[in-house]
Scaffold this motif. Structure first.
Motif, mmCIF file in Angstrom:
data_model
loop_
_atom_site.group_PDB
_atom_site.id
_atom_site.type_symbol
_atom_site.label_atom_id
_atom_site.label_comp_id
_atom_site.label_asym_id
_atom_site.label_seq_id
_atom_site.Cartn_x
_atom_site.Cartn_y
_atom_site.Cartn_z
ATOM 1 N N MET A 193 -26.023 20.313 -18.028
ATOM 2 C CA MET A 193 -24.548 20.308 -17.927
ATOM 3 C C MET A 193 -24.016 21.698 -18.299
ATOM 4 O O MET A 193 -24.360 22.235 -19.340
ATOM 5 C CB MET A 193 -23.969 19.264 -18.888
ATOM 6 N N THR A 194 -23.216 22.275 -17.448
ATOM 7 C CA THR A 194 -22.611 23.581 -17.728
ATOM 8 C C THR A 194 -21.243 23.354 -18.357
ATOM 9 O O THR A 194 -20.427 22.626 -17.820
ATOM 10 C CB THR A 194 -22.439 24.396 -16.436
ATOM 11 N N SER A 195 -21.030 23.995 -19.502
ATOM 12 C CA SER A 195 -19.756 23.796 -20.189
ATOM 13 C C SER A 195 -18.706 24.759 -19.665
ATOM 14 O O SER A 195 -18.991 25.910 -19.371
ATOM 15 C CB SER A 195 -19.942 24.010 -21.686
ATOM 16 N N THR A 196 -17.485 24.255 -19.554
ATOM 17 C CA THR A 196 -16.386 25.120 -19.121
ATOM 18 C C THR A 196 -15.431 25.364 -20.282
ATOM 19 O O THR A 196 -14.316 25.809 -20.105
ATOM 20 C CB THR A 196 -15.607 24.451 -17.972
ATOM 21 N N VAL A 197 -15.903 25.040 -21.484
ATOM 22 C CA VAL A 197 -15.042 25.203 -22.662
ATOM 23 C C VAL A 197 -15.013 26.670 -23.074
ATOM 24 O O VAL A 197 -16.055 27.273 -23.288
ATOM 25 C CB VAL A 197 -15.603 24.376 -23.843
ATOM 26 N N PRO A 198 -13.819 27.273 -23.168
ATOM 27 C CA PRO A 198 -13.771 28.669 -23.613
ATOM 28 C C PRO A 198 -14.198 28.782 -25.071
ATOM 29 O O PRO A 198 -13.889 27.923 -25.877
ATOM 30 C CB PRO A 198 -12.290 29.043 -23.456
ATOM 31 N N ARG A 223 -28.406 18.593 -25.102
ATOM 32 C CA ARG A 223 -27.246 19.174 -24.431
ATOM 33 C C ARG A 223 -26.116 19.427 -25.416
ATOM 34 O O ARG A 223 -25.489 20.501 -25.414
ATOM 35 C CB ARG A 223 -26.803 18.226 -23.303
ATOM 36 N N LEU A 224 -25.849 18.469 -26.322
ATOM 37 C CA LEU A 224 -24.762 18.624 -27.288
ATOM 38 C C LEU A 224 -25.046 19.774 -28.254
ATOM 39 O O LEU A 224 -24.172 20.615 -28.515
ATOM 40 C CB LEU A 224 -24.560 17.323 -28.069
ATOM 41 N N GLU A 255 -24.591 23.083 -26.530
ATOM 42 C CA GLU A 255 -23.177 23.396 -26.296
ATOM 43 C C GLU A 255 -22.505 23.887 -27.581
ATOM 44 O O GLU A 255 -21.761 24.880 -27.576
ATOM 45 C CB GLU A 255 -22.443 22.161 -25.769
ATOM 46 N N LEU A 256 -22.788 23.219 -28.690
ATOM 47 C CA LEU A 256 -22.213 23.638 -29.979
ATOM 48 C C LEU A 256 -22.696 25.039 -30.343
ATOM 49 O O LEU A 256 -21.922 25.875 -30.818
ATOM 50 C CB LEU A 256 -22.600 22.639 -31.077
ATOM 51 N N ALA A 257 -23.983 25.312 -30.106
ATOM 52 C CA ALA A 257 -24.539 26.633 -30.411
ATOM 53 C C ALA A 257 -23.928 27.704 -29.513
ATOM 54 O O ALA A 257 -23.570 28.792 -29.979
ATOM 55 C CB ALA A 257 -26.055 26.609 -30.256
ATOM 56 N N ALA A 258 -23.768 27.394 -28.227
ATOM 57 C CA ALA A 258 -23.230 28.365 -27.265
ATOM 58 C C ALA A 258 -21.810 28.776 -27.625
ATOM 59 O O ALA A 258 -21.406 29.914 -27.390
ATOM 60 C CB ALA A 258 -23.269 27.779 -25.859
ATOM 61 N N HIS A 259 -21.056 27.854 -28.216
ATOM 62 C CA HIS A 259 -19.661 28.151 -28.569
ATOM 63 C C HIS A 259 -19.480 28.465 -30.055
ATOM 64 O O HIS A 259 -18.358 28.483 -30.561
ATOM 65 C CB HIS A 259 -18.761 26.991 -28.129
ATOM 66 N N GLU A 260 -20.630 28.680 -30.730
ATOM 67 C CA GLU A 260 -20.625 29.121 -32.127
ATOM 68 C C GLU A 260 -19.845 28.179 -33.039
ATOM 69 O O GLU A 260 -19.121 28.618 -33.936
ATOM 70 C CB GLU A 260 -20.087 30.554 -32.234
ATOM 71 N N VAL A 261 -19.971 26.885 -32.795
ATOM 72 C CA VAL A 261 -19.356 25.890 -33.683
ATOM 73 C C VAL A 261 -20.288 25.710 -34.868
ATOM 74 O O VAL A 261 -21.460 25.374 -34.688
ATOM 75 C CB VAL A 261 -19.180 24.534 -32.953
ATOM 76 N N PRO A 262 -19.806 25.939 -36.098
ATOM 77 C CA PRO A 262 -20.668 25.752 -37.271
ATOM 78 C C PRO A 262 -21.207 24.313 -37.302
ATOM 79 O O PRO A 262 -20.439 23.356 -37.233
ATOM 80 C CB PRO A 262 -19.728 26.020 -38.451
ATOM 81 N N THR A 304 -14.220 6.784 -34.513
ATOM 82 C CA THR A 304 -14.345 6.513 -33.087
ATOM 83 C C THR A 304 -15.764 6.035 -32.827
ATOM 84 O O THR A 304 -16.713 6.616 -33.353
ATOM 85 C CB THR A 304 -14.080 7.798 -32.270
ATOM 86 N N VAL A 305 -15.917 4.978 -32.059
ATOM 87 C CA VAL A 305 -17.255 4.464 -31.740
ATOM 88 C C VAL A 305 -17.550 4.706 -30.262
ATOM 89 O O VAL A 305 -16.734 4.380 -29.395
ATOM 90 C CB VAL A 305 -17.363 2.955 -32.064
ATOM 91 N N VAL A 306 -18.708 5.330 -29.981
ATOM 92 C CA VAL A 306 -19.131 5.568 -28.598
ATOM 93 C C VAL A 306 -20.536 4.996 -28.403
ATOM 94 O O VAL A 306 -21.234 4.692 -29.367
ATOM 95 C CB VAL A 306 -19.125 7.076 -28.244
ATOM 96 N N ALA A 307 -20.938 4.847 -27.156
ATOM 97 C CA ALA A 307 -22.225 4.215 -26.858
ATOM 98 C C ALA A 307 -23.400 5.178 -26.962
ATOM 99 O O ALA A 307 -24.523 4.774 -27.247
ATOM 100 C CB ALA A 307 -22.183 3.607 -25.458
ATOM 101 N N SER A 308 -23.138 6.476 -26.752
ATOM 102 C CA SER A 308 -24.234 7.441 -26.679
ATOM 103 C C SER A 308 -23.725 8.851 -26.962
ATOM 104 O O SER A 308 -22.531 9.142 -26.798
ATOM 105 C CB SER A 308 -24.835 7.390 -25.268
ATOM 106 N N LEU A 309 -24.641 9.731 -27.359
ATOM 107 C CA LEU A 309 -24.280 11.145 -27.525
ATOM 108 C C LEU A 309 -23.839 11.744 -26.193
ATOM 109 O O LEU A 309 -23.157 12.763 -26.159
ATOM 110 C CB LEU A 309 -25.483 11.948 -28.049
ATOM 111 N N GLU A 310 -24.231 11.112 -25.094
ATOM 112 C CA GLU A 310 -23.824 11.612 -23.781
ATOM 113 C C GLU A 310 -22.321 11.478 -23.564
ATOM 114 O O GLU A 310 -21.763 12.091 -22.657
ATOM 115 C CB GLU A 310 -24.608 10.880 -22.687
#
Length: 237
Positions: free
Chosen positions: A1-6, A108-109, A112-119, A212-218
């Motif tokens: 998955m390619t992220s489009t998040v700035p 993937r998650l 993505e966090l690493a690519a956007h330098e999220v601690p 928040t409850v979700v079914a998967s990390l996806e």
């Protein structure tokens, strides 16, 4: 998955809405809860006891001492807690030695966090030696820091592990989203004042305020986490 998040979205003027992401390990990022149960079954079999499948929900996600203590009491096994803890850790370590499968969406998650330098921090009730083994599968470079269950005075469900992680990231716990798979972990994160995304692995977790409850990390990406924090801020005003 390619992220489009700035990349800028996590570093806005007011110190950013999202200051960190704190992730549980067993059952959240890696599919290891089954490994723990298998290790428990194996150890107790060697002690002459058969574990009841219904106990699985009781021991999942708990600190080793609580889970092991429960199983000693439930089976009447003649073994000291300290001795059992060593046996369980050794058996589990053997089982994960060949690598442990990642949960769907984990790689993937983290990327993505690493690519956007999220601690990002790994916060686990597992002991340091177990975490270091599993990190080879997860990629140590994906985490600014890791917190092990045997490195805090009180582990989950107490708030200590998540408070230590937030402090280590120099972040406000209220601005760190926690991703957890068990009620024990959720209780720890909420006690620390963190918003929580629950991804239940073995036992169900109900939605609640700030949770928040979700079914998967996806179902989770950086846009989702940012929106969660923005919505929380909007709700607070």
């Amino acid at each position: 998955m390619t992220s489009t998040v700035p990349a800028s979205l996590t570093r806005t003027a007011e110190g950013s809405a999202l200051q960190g992401v704190l992730l549980d390990m067993d059952g959240t990022l890696v599919d290891s809860e089954g490994f723990w149960w298998d290790a428990e079954v194996e150890v107790f079999k060697s002690l002459g006891h058969v574990l009841d499948e219904s106990w699985r929900d009781v021991v999942v996600g708990g600190p080793m001492t609580r889970s092991a203590g429960f199983l000693i009491e439930a089976t009447g096994a003649d073994i000291a807690l300290a001795e059992l803890t060593v046996l369980l850790n050794e058996t589990f370590e053997e089982r994960i030695g060949l690598g442990v499968p990642l949960m769907p969406g984990a790689q993937r998650l983290l990327a993505e966090l690493a690519a956007h330098e999220v601690p990002t921090a790994l916060v686990s009730a597992s002991h340091r030696r177990i975490i270091d083994r599993v990190l080879t599968s997860l990629g140590p470079k994906n985490f600014a820091l890791t917190v092990a269950g045997d490195e805090v005075a009180r582990t989950k469900p107490h708030p200590d592990p998540y408070l230590v992680a937030a402090r280590g990231l120099k972040a406000d716990p209220a601005r760190c989203v926690v991703i957890e798979d068990t009620a024990t972990g959720v209780a720890s994160a909420e006690a620390a004042g963190c918003p929580v995304v629950a991804v239940p692995s073995v036992a169900a977790i109900a939605p609640a305020p700030g949770r928040t409850v979700v079914a998967s990390l996806e179902d989770i990406d950086l846009v989702f986490l940012r929106d969660l924090m923005t919505g929380r801020d909007r709700h607070a005003h």
